[in-house]
Motif scaffolding. Structure first.
Motif, PDB file in Angstrom:
ATOM      1  N   GLY A 129      74.594  90.842  -1.106  1.00  0.00           N
ATOM      2  CA  GLY A 129      75.353  91.417  -2.204  1.00  0.00           C
ATOM      3  C   GLY A 129      75.254  90.637  -3.500  1.00  0.00           C
ATOM      4  O   GLY A 129      75.693  91.122  -4.544  1.00  0.00           O
ATOM      5  N   SER A 130      74.702  89.423  -3.468  1.00  0.00           N
ATOM      6  CA  SER A 130      74.603  88.652  -4.709  1.00  0.00           C
ATOM      7  C   SER A 130      73.595  89.290  -5.642  1.00  0.00           C
ATOM      8  O   SER A 130      72.731  90.061  -5.231  1.00  0.00           O
ATOM      9  CB  SER A 130      74.213  87.204  -4.405  1.00  0.00           C
ATOM     10  N   ASP A 131      73.727  88.992  -6.921  1.00  0.00           N
ATOM     11  CA  ASP A 131      72.847  89.584  -7.925  1.00  0.00           C
ATOM     12  C   ASP A 131      71.388  89.291  -7.586  1.00  0.00           C
ATOM     13  O   ASP A 131      71.002  88.157  -7.297  1.00  0.00           O
ATOM     14  CB  ASP A 131      73.173  89.020  -9.306  1.00  0.00           C
ATOM     15  N   GLY A 132      70.578  90.361  -7.603  1.00  0.00           N
ATOM     16  CA  GLY A 132      69.159  90.208  -7.345  1.00  0.00           C
ATOM     17  C   GLY A 132      68.790  90.102  -5.883  1.00  0.00           C
ATOM     18  O   GLY A 132      67.645  89.860  -5.546  1.00  0.00           O
ATOM     19  N   ARG A 133      69.777  90.305  -4.986  1.00  0.00           N
ATOM     20  CA  ARG A 133      69.495  90.194  -3.546  1.00  0.00           C
ATOM     21  C   ARG A 133      69.874  91.507  -2.869  1.00  0.00           C
ATOM     22  O   ARG A 133      70.968  92.011  -3.061  1.00  0.00           O
ATOM     23  CB  ARG A 133      70.285  89.043  -2.938  1.00  0.00           C
ATOM     24  N   PRO A 134      68.997  92.068  -2.030  1.00  0.00           N
ATOM     25  CA  PRO A 134      69.325  93.338  -1.367  1.00  0.00           C
ATOM     26  C   PRO A 134      70.606  93.229  -0.559  1.00  0.00           C
ATOM     27  O   PRO A 134      70.899  92.190   0.028  1.00  0.00           O
ATOM     28  CB  PRO A 134      68.111  93.586  -0.458  1.00  0.00           C
ATOM     29  N   ALA A 135      71.369  94.317  -0.552  1.00  0.00           N
ATOM     30  CA  ALA A 135      72.641  94.328   0.173  1.00  0.00           C
ATOM     31  C   ALA A 135      72.553  95.065   1.500  1.00  0.00           C
ATOM     32  O   ALA A 135      73.563  95.303   2.146  1.00  0.00           O
ATOM     33  CB  ALA A 135      73.735  94.954  -0.689  1.00  0.00           C
ATOM     34  N   HIS A 136      71.319  95.450   1.938  1.00  0.00           N
ATOM     35  CA  HIS A 136      71.111  96.068   3.257  1.00  0.00           C
ATOM     36  C   HIS A 136      72.036  97.254   3.499  1.00  0.00           C
ATOM     37  O   HIS A 136      72.616  97.402   4.562  1.00  0.00           O
ATOM     38  CB  HIS A 136      71.307  95.039   4.361  1.00  0.00           C
ATOM     39  N   GLY A 137      72.227  98.076   2.481  1.00  0.00           N
ATOM     40  CA  GLY A 137      73.068  99.252   2.674  1.00  0.00           C
ATOM     41  C   GLY A 137      74.542  98.970   2.662  1.00  0.00           C
ATOM     42  O   GLY A 137      75.352  99.812   3.024  1.00  0.00           O
ATOM     43  N   MET A 138      74.926  97.776   2.256  1.00  0.00           N
ATOM     44  CA  MET A 138      76.339  97.405   2.263  1.00  0.00           C
ATOM     45  C   MET A 138      77.123  98.292   1.313  1.00  0.00           C
ATOM     46  O   MET A 138      76.616  98.770   0.299  1.00  0.00           O
ATOM     47  CB  MET A 138      76.469  95.938   1.840  1.00  0.00           C
ATOM     48  N   ALA A 139      78.381  98.514   1.633  1.00  0.00           N
ATOM     49  CA  ALA A 139      79.230  99.385   0.829  1.00  0.00           C
ATOM     50  C   ALA A 139      79.363  98.864  -0.595  1.00  0.00           C
ATOM     51  O   ALA A 139      79.298  97.660  -0.847  1.00  0.00           O
ATOM     52  CB  ALA A 139      80.610  99.494   1.473  1.00  0.00           C
ATOM     53  N   HIS A 140      79.576  99.765  -1.517  1.00  0.00           N
ATOM     54  CA  HIS A 140      79.787  99.411  -2.914  1.00  0.00           C
ATOM     55  C   HIS A 140      80.967  98.450  -3.030  1.00  0.00           C
ATOM     56  O   HIS A 140      82.002  98.626  -2.417  1.00  0.00           O
ATOM     57  CB  HIS A 140      80.081 100.668  -3.737  1.00  0.00           C
ATOM     58  N   GLY A 141      80.789  97.402  -3.825  1.00  0.00           N
ATOM     59  CA  GLY A 141      81.879  96.452  -4.025  1.00  0.00           C
ATOM     60  C   GLY A 141      81.774  95.217  -3.158  1.00  0.00           C
ATOM     61  O   GLY A 141      82.549  94.283  -3.312  1.00  0.00           O
ATOM     62  N   ALA A 142      80.792  95.185  -2.210  1.00  0.00           N
ATOM     63  CA  ALA A 142      80.644  94.013  -1.355  1.00  0.00           C
ATOM     64  C   ALA A 142      80.109  92.846  -2.177  1.00  0.00           C
ATOM     65  O   ALA A 142      79.175  92.989  -2.959  1.00  0.00           O
ATOM     66  CB  ALA A 142      79.691  94.328  -0.208  1.00  0.00           C
ATOM     67  N   CYS A 143      80.708  91.686  -1.988  1.00  0.00           N
ATOM     68  CA  CYS A 143      80.331  90.518  -2.765  1.00  0.00           C
ATOM     69  C   CYS A 143      79.755  89.446  -1.853  1.00  0.00           C
ATOM     70  O   CYS A 143      79.916  89.500  -0.636  1.00  0.00           O
ATOM     71  CB  CYS A 143      81.540  89.978  -3.522  1.00  0.00           C
ATOM     72  N   PRO A 144      79.099  88.416  -2.404  1.00  0.00           N
ATOM     73  CA  PRO A 144      78.639  87.296  -1.583  1.00  0.00           C
ATOM     74  C   PRO A 144      79.821  86.578  -0.941  1.00  0.00           C
ATOM     75  O   PRO A 144      80.951  86.632  -1.435  1.00  0.00           O
ATOM     76  CB  PRO A 144      77.906  86.407  -2.585  1.00  0.00           C
TER      77      PRO A 144
END
Length: 517
Positions: A276-291
């Protein structure tokens, strides 16, 4: 005219009266419509909308459902049957016992209820007569889901073998172990039987049976909700069957509860602390997920949590929506994490708004300085809502309001600060928010009023055992919030039901015949 015709005629008249009262501008009519038949502003309401309100107030999903049930069973039986369905859906075991004691044959022939009540012989007879019932939807859900969402195993542990025998009957007749209803109306995402067994009902016995018989552990729901059970057995069960934490938000949800052991288990299973970090894929994680380090800052993660994340590769310099974990730690008042990050040499610069929010967290707000909430990222704009359930946060909340953060703005779910305090069962916080004179008539996107939100929290808030929802309900009623008569019988937590019943007896003028439940 039969008694049932008379009952339906009475309900139709009630709908006409509601439409008349709304046209006259009566506030109670407006509140009822807003709670049960919300429509876009300016959309004209029709008689069908008022019938819908009446049906919802009677505990039914729609007017056609109410009408069909009354015509089939009679008004009294229809209402009692619907109350039983609601009690089963919410695990209100004392209500279920009372209804079945009065009418032990009420669920006879109702296949969905017979499944939920573990009536093994009745289910066997129904399936023998019609094997297709094993896969035919009951409402929006297949029969297996009706079995899985039942919480009766906690009330009737001796019926474990009956429950598993029913599951096997359904499986042998073609039940899909992964197929469930849509997550919400129109959604392509479906909720699996495993989610209902584990995340909804906390039924580890049935969840293990499903997994042992081939249900997928990666349903994008179960692992996340397994962190909410108050123990780690469900998490262990899923991980032992190959659940993958990537993209599930389970890591962040475990951090909501400060559960270091659960976080360690998820990291060992492959959870990515930088997801979820900037520039890193979130693997389909829900909107709003943070590192994960940002989440640690938001949820007041301690030194053990920080060390665990850093050892797993969490990047101290990672940003989320352009904001550093250090800035999050300062804004949320997590001094220990901020100090830990400083020791790692991270950039300590703060934007002007971040610096003012950090000052509020430290109780050192400069006089005459205010924020423009519209300029803030949503996560900072909703800061009061996020921190109010953390111990000792009242001074911080007051400081945030003093510098200009909104205290009555609904969030993405339509929840305002006073409703969140009520749902959480925090009377001290709720009393302070009430002193600010919030809008007590606001209705959230689920149709919940302040009182019904508190009642819902008394049954579903994860920390409900240590909170005081009755005190919150008392505060709401003392502020003049009306008590719909049906809310008394629909309250599933015994102490809340007893309090509402006593309040109604002592304050009959505060009780209204109609209203959301």
């Amino acid at each position: 005219m039969t008694p049932d015709d008379q009952a339906l005629d009475r309900l139709r008249r009630a709908a006409r009266d509601l439409g008349r009262d709304l046209a006259l501008g009566r506030s109670d009519a407006l509140a009822r419509v807003r709670a049960t038949a919300p429509k876009p502003k300016g959309t004209p309401l029709k008689h069908a909308d008022f019938l819908h309100v009446i049906a919802r107030e009677e505990g039914f999903a729609s007017w056609p459902a109410l009408k069909a049930s009354v015509e089939m069973r009679g008004m009294d039986a229809a209402a009692r049957l619907q109350r039983l369905k609601i009690a089963i859906a919410h695990g209100q075991t004392h209500v279920i016992d009372r209804i079945l004691e009065d009418a032990p044959d009420l669920a006879d022939g109702e296949f969905g209820l017979e499944l939920a009540l573990y009536r093994r012989d009745a289910v066997a007879r129904a399936l023998e007569a019609d094997p297709g019932m094993a896969t035919r939807l009951i409402g929006l859900a297949p029969p297996l889901v009706h079995l899985c969402q039942s919480r009766m195993i906690h009330h009737w542990p001796d019926k474990r073998n009956d429950m598993l025998a029913i599951a096997e009957m359904l499986r042998l007749r073609g039940a899909d172990l992964d197929f469930g209803p849509p997550a919400e109306k129109g959604s392509a995402h479906r909720l699996s039987p495993l989610y209902f067994a584990l995340g909804h009902a906390g039924n580890l016995v049935l969840a293990e049976w499903l997994l042992d018989h081939g249900a997928t552990p990666n349903d994008n729901e179960s692992l996340y909700h397994a962190t909410e059970l108050g123990h780690r057995d469900g998490l262990r069960l899923l991980l032992s069957h190959g659940a993958d934490p990537k993209g599930t938000n389970a890591l962040l949800r475990a951090m909501d509860f400060g559960d270091v052991e659960a976080v360690a288990m998820l990291l060992e299973a492959g959870a990515d602390p930088n997801e979820g970090s900037d520039g890193r894929p979130a693997h389909g994680m829900a909107h709003g997920a943070c590192p994960a380090l940002h989440q640690a800052a938001r949820r007041m993660g301690d030194d053990r949590m920080a060390e665990l994340l850093l050892a797993a590769g969490a990047r101290p310099e990672a940003t989320w929506n352009g904001i550093s974990a250090y800035a999050y730690a300062r804004v949320y008042g997590n001094a220990a994490l901020a100090a830990r990050l400083e020791g790692l040499g991270v950039d300590r610069s703060l934007a002007a708004d971040e610096a003012l929010l950090a000052a509020a967290a430290e109780g050192a707000v400069p006089g005459g300085r205010f924020l423009d909430p519209a300029r803030l990222p949503e996560d900072f704009r909703t800061l009061p809502r996020q921190i109010l359930n953390q111990p000792g946060r009242l001074p911080h909340l007051k400081a945030l309001i003093a510098v200009g953060l909104e205290w009555d703005r609904p969030d993405s779910e339509g929840l305002t600060l006073v409703r969140v305090a009520g749902w959480e069962g925090l009377p001290e916080i709720m009393a302070w928010v009430l002193s600010l004179k919030p809008d007590l008539g606001h209705v959230n996107q689920y149709g919940g009023t302040l009182l019904t939100t508190i009642i819902h929290g008394s049954e579903n808030c994860p920390q409900r055992a240590e909170r005081d929802h009755v005190a919150c309900a008392r505060l709401a009623l003392e502020e003049g919030v009306a008590l719909p008569r049906k809310a008394i019988s629909f309250a599933g937590e015994p102490a809340m039901a007893a309090f509402l019943d006593g309040w109604a007896e002592a304050h009959p003028g505060a009780v209204v015949e109609h209203g959301p439940i």
